[in-house]
Design a protein around this motif. Sequence first.
Motif, PDB file in Angstrom:
ATOM      1  N   ARG A  45       0.859  -1.181   0.000  1.00 17.13           N
ATOM      2  CA  ARG A  45       0.000   0.000   0.000  1.00 17.13           C
ATOM      3  C   ARG A  45       0.897   1.233   0.000  1.00 17.13           C
ATOM      4  O   ARG A  45       1.991   1.206   0.563  1.00 17.13           O
ATOM      5  N   ALA A  46       0.397   2.297  -0.590  1.00 18.57           N
ATOM      6  CA  ALA A  46       1.190   3.529  -0.616  1.00 18.57           C
ATOM      7  C   ALA A  46       0.262   4.736  -0.631  1.00 18.57           C
ATOM      8  O   ALA A  46      -0.872   4.660  -1.125  1.00 18.57           O
ATOM      9  N   VAL A  47       0.753   5.826  -0.069  1.00 13.72           N
ATOM     10  CA  VAL A  47       0.038   7.098  -0.091  1.00 13.72           C
ATOM     11  C   VAL A  47       1.026   8.161  -0.545  1.00 13.72           C
ATOM     12  O   VAL A  47       2.111   8.302   0.032  1.00 13.72           O
ATOM     13  N   LEU A  48       0.671   8.896  -1.593  1.00 13.08           N
ATOM     14  CA  LEU A  48       1.498   9.984  -2.104  1.00 13.08           C
ATOM     15  C   LEU A  48       0.728  11.278  -1.909  1.00 13.08           C
ATOM     16  O   LEU A  48      -0.287  11.516  -2.572  1.00 13.08           O
ATOM     17  N   HIS A  50       0.501  15.499  -1.695  1.00 14.43           N
ATOM     18  CA  HIS A  50       1.066  16.769  -2.163  1.00 14.43           C
ATOM     19  C   HIS A  50       0.199  17.898  -1.611  1.00 14.43           C
ATOM     20  O   HIS A  50      -1.031  17.833  -1.695  1.00 14.43           O
ATOM     21  N   THR A  51       0.827  18.921  -1.069  1.00 17.39           N
ATOM     22  CA  THR A  51       0.089  20.068  -0.555  1.00 17.39           C
ATOM     23  C   THR A  51       0.734  21.354  -1.053  1.00 17.39           C
ATOM     24  O   THR A  51       1.914  21.612  -0.784  1.00 17.39           O
ATOM     25  N   LEU A  52      -0.050  22.149  -1.760  1.00 17.78           N
ATOM     26  CA  LEU A  52       0.398  23.451  -2.239  1.00 17.78           C
ATOM     27  C   LEU A  52      -0.233  24.522  -1.364  1.00 17.78           C
ATOM     28  O   LEU A  52      -1.467  24.585  -1.244  1.00 17.78           O
ATOM     29  N   ALA A  53       0.608  25.345  -0.726  1.00 18.74           N
ATOM     30  CA  ALA A  53       0.120  26.396   0.169  1.00 18.74           C
ATOM     31  C   ALA A  53       0.348  27.759  -0.465  1.00 18.74           C
ATOM     32  O   ALA A  53       1.466  28.094  -0.868  1.00 18.74           O
ATOM     33  N   LEU A  54      -0.725  28.531  -0.568  1.00 18.99           N
ATOM     34  CA  LEU A  54      -0.670  29.897  -1.090  1.00 18.99           C
ATOM     35  C   LEU A  54      -1.237  30.818  -0.016  1.00 18.99           C
ATOM     36  O   LEU A  54      -2.447  31.079   0.026  1.00 18.99           O
ATOM     37  N   GLY A  55      -0.372  31.253   0.897  1.00 18.51           N
ATOM     38  CA  GLY A  55      -0.845  32.079   1.997  1.00 18.51           C
ATOM     39  C   GLY A  55      -1.798  31.304   2.880  1.00 18.51           C
ATOM     40  O   GLY A  55      -1.478  30.211   3.356  1.00 18.51           O
ATOM     41  N   PRO A  56      -3.006  31.822   3.097  1.00 15.22           N
ATOM     42  CA  PRO A  56      -3.971  31.136   3.975  1.00 15.22           C
ATOM     43  C   PRO A  56      -4.706  29.985   3.294  1.00 15.22           C
ATOM     44  O   PRO A  56      -5.513  29.314   3.927  1.00 15.22           O
ATOM     45  N   VAL A  57      -4.432  29.771   2.023  1.00 14.89           N
ATOM     46  CA  VAL A  57      -5.141  28.737   1.266  1.00 14.89           C
ATOM     47  C   VAL A  57      -4.202  27.566   0.974  1.00 14.89           C
ATOM     48  O   VAL A  57      -3.040  27.765   0.576  1.00 14.89           O
ATOM     49  N   GLU A  58      -4.702  26.341   1.181  1.00 18.95           N
ATOM     50  CA  GLU A  58      -3.929  25.140   0.894  1.00 18.95           C
ATOM     51  C   GLU A  58      -4.744  24.198   0.013  1.00 18.95           C
ATOM     52  O   GLU A  58      -5.970  24.112   0.132  1.00 18.95           O
ATOM     53  N   PHE A  59      -4.022  23.474  -0.860  1.00 16.54           N
ATOM     54  CA  PHE A  59      -4.657  22.513  -1.755  1.00 16.54           C
ATOM     55  C   PHE A  59      -3.982  21.148  -1.591  1.00 16.54           C
ATOM     56  O   PHE A  59      -2.994  20.860  -2.263  1.00 16.54           O
ATOM     57  N   PRO A  60      -4.463  20.276  -0.703  1.00 15.13           N
ATOM     58  CA  PRO A  60      -3.908  18.934  -0.563  1.00 15.13           C
ATOM     59  C   PRO A  60      -4.466  17.995  -1.639  1.00 15.13           C
ATOM     60  O   PRO A  60      -5.671  18.003  -1.938  1.00 15.13           O
ATOM     61  N   TRP A  61      -3.570  17.212  -2.206  1.00 14.54           N
ATOM     62  CA  TRP A  61      -3.950  16.196  -3.199  1.00 14.54           C
ATOM     63  C   TRP A  61      -3.253  14.894  -2.809  1.00 14.54           C
ATOM     64  O   TRP A  61      -2.037  14.867  -2.649  1.00 14.54           O
ATOM     65  N   LYS A  62      -4.030  13.833  -2.638  1.00 11.10           N
ATOM     66  CA  LYS A  62      -3.483  12.577  -2.154  1.00 11.10           C
ATOM     67  C   LYS A  62      -3.835  11.434  -3.101  1.00 11.10           C
ATOM     68  O   LYS A  62      -4.985  11.300  -3.534  1.00 11.10           O
ATOM     69  N   LEU A  63      -2.835  10.617  -3.420  1.00 12.19           N
ATOM     70  CA  LEU A  63      -3.023   9.417  -4.232  1.00 12.19           C
ATOM     71  C   LEU A  63      -2.874   8.191  -3.333  1.00 12.19           C
ATOM     72  O   LEU A  63      -1.891   8.067  -2.589  1.00 12.19           O
ATOM     73  N   ASN A  64      -3.855   7.308  -3.378  1.00 16.24           N
ATOM     74  CA  ASN A  64      -3.855   6.103  -2.561  1.00 16.24           C
ATOM     75  C   ASN A  64      -3.669   4.881  -3.462  1.00 16.24           C
ATOM     76  O   ASN A  64      -4.486   4.629  -4.352  1.00 16.24           O
ATOM     77  N   TYR A  65      -2.614   4.150  -3.213  1.00 11.03           N
ATOM     78  CA  TYR A  65      -2.292   2.973  -4.041  1.00 11.03           C
ATOM     79  C   TYR A  65      -2.509   1.701  -3.237  1.00 11.03           C
ATOM     80  O   TYR A  65      -2.083   1.594  -2.082  1.00 11.03           O
ATOM     81  N   TYR A  88      -4.647  -0.699  -8.059  1.00 12.50           N
ATOM     82  CA  TYR A  88      -5.414   0.473  -8.493  1.00 12.50           C
ATOM     83  C   TYR A  88      -5.110   1.661  -7.597  1.00 12.50           C
ATOM     84  O   TYR A  88      -4.587   1.522  -6.489  1.00 12.50           O
ATOM     85  N   ILE A  89      -5.440   2.859  -8.092  1.00 11.76           N
ATOM     86  CA  ILE A  89      -5.135   4.119  -7.413  1.00 11.76           C
ATOM     87  C   ILE A  89      -6.404   4.966  -7.337  1.00 11.76           C
ATOM     88  O   ILE A  89      -7.168   5.054  -8.302  1.00 11.76           O
ATOM     89  N   ASN A  96     -11.900   9.979  -3.096  1.00 13.89           N
ATOM     90  CA  ASN A  96     -12.010   9.063  -4.221  1.00 13.89           C
ATOM     91  C   ASN A  96     -12.757   9.714  -5.390  1.00 13.89           C
ATOM     92  O   ASN A  96     -13.880   9.350  -5.721  1.00 13.89           O
ATOM     93  N   ILE A  97     -12.087  10.690  -5.978  1.00 11.98           N
ATOM     94  CA  ILE A  97     -12.669  11.362  -7.146  1.00 11.98           C
ATOM     95  C   ILE A  97     -12.925  10.329  -8.254  1.00 11.98           C
ATOM     96  O   ILE A  97     -12.047   9.567  -8.620  1.00 11.98           O
ATOM     97  N   GLY A  98     -14.123  10.329  -8.774  1.00 10.66           N
ATOM     98  CA  GLY A  98     -14.488   9.370  -9.815  1.00 10.66           C
ATOM     99  C   GLY A  98     -15.036   8.076  -9.277  1.00 10.66           C
ATOM    100  O   GLY A  98     -15.434   7.186 -10.061  1.00 10.66           O
ATOM    101  N   ASP A  99     -15.086   7.918  -7.949  1.00  9.28           N
ATOM    102  CA  ASP A  99     -15.623   6.698  -7.321  1.00  9.28           C
ATOM    103  C   ASP A  99     -15.008   5.432  -7.906  1.00  9.28           C
ATOM    104  O   ASP A  99     -15.708   4.477  -8.255  1.00  9.28           O
ATOM    105  N   LYS A 100     -13.699   5.422  -8.015  1.00  9.40           N
ATOM    106  CA  LYS A 100     -13.022   4.244  -8.571  1.00  9.40           C
ATOM    107  C   LYS A 100     -13.084   3.083  -7.596  1.00  9.40           C
ATOM    108  O   LYS A 100     -12.811   3.247  -6.398  1.00  9.40           O
ATOM    109  N   LEU A 101     -13.421   1.901  -8.095  1.00 13.58           N
ATOM    110  CA  LEU A 101     -13.522   0.699  -7.279  1.00 13.58           C
ATOM    111  C   LEU A 101     -12.523  -0.349  -7.771  1.00 13.58           C
ATOM    112  O   LEU A 101     -12.067  -0.292  -8.925  1.00 13.58           O
ATOM    113  N   PRO A 102     -12.159  -1.307  -6.920  1.00 18.28           N
ATOM    114  CA  PRO A 102     -11.274  -2.372  -7.379  1.00 18.28           C
ATOM    115  C   PRO A 102     -11.939  -3.206  -8.452  1.00 18.28           C
ATOM    116  O   PRO A 102     -13.158  -3.198  -8.612  1.00 18.28           O
TER     117      PRO A 102
END
Length: 252
Positions: A180-183, A185-200, A215-216, A239-245
């Motif tokens: 299993r893996a988790v990747l 990424h967090t982009l911070a622009l002042g008070p705003v943050e955008f976390p993006w996570k990939l789950n493998y 699957y991811i 789980n954007i897109g509701d991806k299933l195994p």
Amino acid sequence: APSLPVLTQKTSFSAESVFDPVSCLLLNGDADNSCQVNTYIQSNSSLDSEKSKQFSFGVVFDPTPWLSLKADFWSIKITDQIAYVSAQDIIDRDNGDDPRAIPAGLGIDRDPITGQIRRIDAGYANEGTLKTDGIDLSMLARYDLGRFGKLSQNYQYSQVLKYKVDGDEIIGQVGSPKARAVLGHTLALGPVEFPWKLNYIGKQADSDTRKVGSYITHDLQASWATPLKGATLVVGVLNIGDKLPELVSYDG
């Protein structure tokens, strides 16, 4: 330790469907099909705590102020596992199909003349051994992108090297992926943050015909540290897109 419901549960009755040649022949006239027998599921006063021995060791390496690497190895052995022993389990042990003894506090009562089952006492017992070990790897990196904000990356990878229950290797089978893996990424622009996570989740297989590919999935969020002290607004999608195994048949 065993839970309070397991230790104090009231005895409940169930007409369990089982395979027992003697009883099924007398009840149904067919020794090859299942039949129902009186089963009492109860607490077990002989139940004790599980016991475990475990160790782990790891290393942390920070080659630069913005990069940290970590590796861990762990090993766990659990004995006297708290496991449910069903009516069929007890019959198999009584018939000799399973060489293990019937646990203390549980049992089976047969008619002394016909051999037909009159009563089975099923429930939880201490038995079985679990042995497992594996490795965990992680990397944390932080970058200053100037006017484009700050980027942090957190990569985590886990590999189970062994997962044996009573000597049977379980890891790698459907439902028990090796990796299993988790990747993150967090982009911070002042008070705003955008976390993006990939789950493998790694591939799994019981046989050449019953297997699930790796699957991811993706999780995305946005957060805003509001001017109000301690108040942060967060919105996101798991789980954007509701991806299933991959769908596989139960029996292969």
